[in-house]
Design an enzyme around this catalytic site. Sequence first.
Site, PDB file in Angstrom:
ATOM      1  N   ASP A   1      -8.625   3.930  -3.566  1.00 41.82           N
ATOM      2  CA  ASP A   1      -7.681   2.961  -3.010  1.00 41.82           C
ATOM      3  C   ASP A   1      -7.021   2.198  -4.157  1.00 41.82           C
ATOM      4  O   ASP A   1      -7.566   1.205  -4.649  1.00 41.82           O
ATOM      5  CB  ASP A   1      -8.401   1.988  -2.075  1.00 41.82           C
ATOM      6  CG  ASP A   1      -7.429   1.097  -1.312  1.00 41.82           C
ATOM      7  OD1 ASP A   1      -6.218   1.165  -1.591  1.00 41.82           O
ATOM      8  OD2 ASP A   1      -7.876   0.336  -0.435  1.00 41.82           O
TER       9      ASP A   1
ATOM     10  N   CYS B   1       0.807  -1.222   0.000  1.00 41.05           N
ATOM     11  CA  CYS B   1       0.000   0.000   0.000  1.00 41.05           C
ATOM     12  C   CYS B   1       0.837   1.268   0.000  1.00 41.05           C
ATOM     13  O   CYS B   1       0.443   2.277  -0.603  1.00 41.05           O
ATOM     14  CB  CYS B   1      -0.963  -0.008   1.178  1.00 41.05           C
ATOM     15  SG  CYS B   1      -0.157  -0.145   2.794  1.00 41.05           S
TER      16      CYS B   1
ATOM     17  N   HIS C   1      -2.981   0.585   6.668  1.00 42.09           N
ATOM     18  CA  HIS C   1      -3.185   0.754   5.225  1.00 42.09           C
ATOM     19  C   HIS C   1      -2.983   2.223   4.855  1.00 42.09           C
ATOM     20  O   HIS C   1      -3.114   3.116   5.698  1.00 42.09           O
ATOM     21  CB  HIS C   1      -4.598   0.307   4.853  1.00 42.09           C
ATOM     22  CG  HIS C   1      -4.829   0.141   3.391  1.00 42.09           C
ATOM     23  ND1 HIS C   1      -4.054  -0.672   2.598  1.00 42.09           N
ATOM     24  CD2 HIS C   1      -5.761   0.698   2.561  1.00 42.09           C
ATOM     25  CE1 HIS C   1      -4.492  -0.624   1.353  1.00 42.09           C
ATOM     26  NE2 HIS C   1      -5.531   0.199   1.307  1.00 42.09           N
TER      27      HIS C   1
END
Length: 658
Positions: free
Chosen positions: A473, A413, A457
């Site tokens: 995302d 991430c 995250h």
Amino acid sequence: MAERPSPPLDAGSRAWSLAASAVCLVPLLLQLPGRAGIGIGTLALLVAAVSWRFRVPGWLRLLLALALIGLVLSTSRFAFGRDTGCAMLAAMLALKPVELFTLRDGRSLLGFALFAPFATFLLDQGPLSLLLGLGGAALVLAALLRLAELESASPAATAPGPWRRLATVARLMAVGLPLALAAFWLFPRIGTPLWGVPERAVARPGLSDTMTPGEWIDLLGDDSPALRVQFLGAAPPREQMYWRGPVLVHYDGRSWTRADWLDGLPPAEATHGTPVWEYEVEAEPTDRRHVVALELPLAAPEGVRMAHDYSMSAERPLSSLRRWRMRSAPPRTLEPELAPMHRGLALRLPEGFNPRAVALARQWRQEAGADDAAIVRRMLEWIRGEFVYTLATPLAGRHAVDEFLFEQQQGYCEHYSSAFVVMMRAAGIPARVVTGYVGGYYNRFGDYWVVRRMDAHAWAEVWLAGRGWVRVDPTAAVAPERIYDTVDDLPQGGFDSLVRMRPVTDFGDWMRRGWNDFVLGFDAARQQRLLQPLGIDRLSPSQLIVLFSALGGAALAWMLWLVARGERERDPVLRAWRRLGTRYARLGLGREPHEPAGRWVSRVLAARPGATRLAALSARFERWRYAAGGGDAGSARALARELLAHRPDRMQAPEKSR
């Protein structure tokens, strides 16, 4: 006058002392960094084994002490704090058995060992640490009883086995339990500690104000809980659980950081949609101030400040368990009007970094025209088609985004969010990185969600006209079949084992949550509301002191009565001897409290010459009570039975003086 030498320890007393100190050391070792804990524990076993048979010379003791100090300092990177001090205590306790030869040495070791469980509570206050600490303290008390028996050299005292000795310690601890409970529940608490405890030298994992490639590896490998969340109603779908934390806007070509000056601005304009989720968050201790909430929080709880970007921070570091009640709802719009200063901040890129990414983003801008959403979709399609997810990534160089996009095309991430935001800014779209947690695991035992530290995250937010900040995302755009390092990639047998163990781990976490709620979460505010069920809304500090004094005094009186009663009746031989004196007192020949047994019997014989049986019993009692080697447990029990069975002859009662 020369000091009397301390008697040597026998094998049993040495074994008790070593076992008690080892059990005290275990909870402290479990809280130390892995290498230090294993090293100190191994050395403790070696020292105990060697010193059992040999006397370690002084020069070797010095070398061992220096080696332990070096190990502790190197493990803590020469940082001084609670971890370093506790590790040093553990190291010295591991080395202490080299001096275990006499009674004085045993008491010194046991007294020193008691510091270990107390030091453990500076690092962890969980139920396991408490149970191990109580077990260690109980064994130390039992070992001290063994040493007292050795010093008294009384066969009747040394006769009880280990279970009888432990039972005695358990009774003593039970006597003090009411006072301990009264102190816990009623002694007035304050918001901050009375003493200044330094921060831990090794920081606890937590969300940070910065994000640098490779910085999150340790955090993503930590499966310990970060949050426990219980929804007061319906819960959102797991894929919508984005727990918002620090928002990062500054980029220097390698690291992302927060804009601290945004903390002083009021929250940006936002409109919330439906549904509204109400929930309670229980945050595990960390060395940070960041408070996370489900996107998007409606308001900040008490003691928490909400920044312009809807990130939240507490007034003090979250060094203890904290709990908040919150309400959140999905945003329809977030800051639909972007001020020029904020727009410039969200478009800024450092010069001389990632030229290939910048050139490609500008090309996309020319091809898309004014359609910002088209550029976002194009970036997501590229990621979905050619990128994979993995934690095994090489260390980034100067042009980290270029390397990720055009060479590696794999990462996690940190890489995806950073590259996405750089591309958006280069294309003229305001963008920023948002960090926090995503998802959660449902615990069916307690009806709550566990968010682990490995659920940390990072995602992106882009500003689109008419909508404001929109969450994107890019990591979620990676095709599922291309994701590495997931549970599905584990060997099937290992996965089945994890599934079978899940009810056990869920139950253990539910027990830990109950401990947090019942013990660690009992703060000053909850103490003041302790008597609300009885109609008393709030207890003032003076009322708490009065209540504690009353219940504490009653507990002390009960303790003193039990101790005094136990001292009178604990030994069966003494109990039988006192009852014998009571029988003769009915005939006017009772023993005075200050009167020795021999003198009392002489007085009885002068009045009753036929009381020869009493003289024989008295002689046996004196040998049992005062002579070394006075008899074994069997003879003590026989003496007690005969003392209880003896009755004075009433027909030979002396004449009373007129």
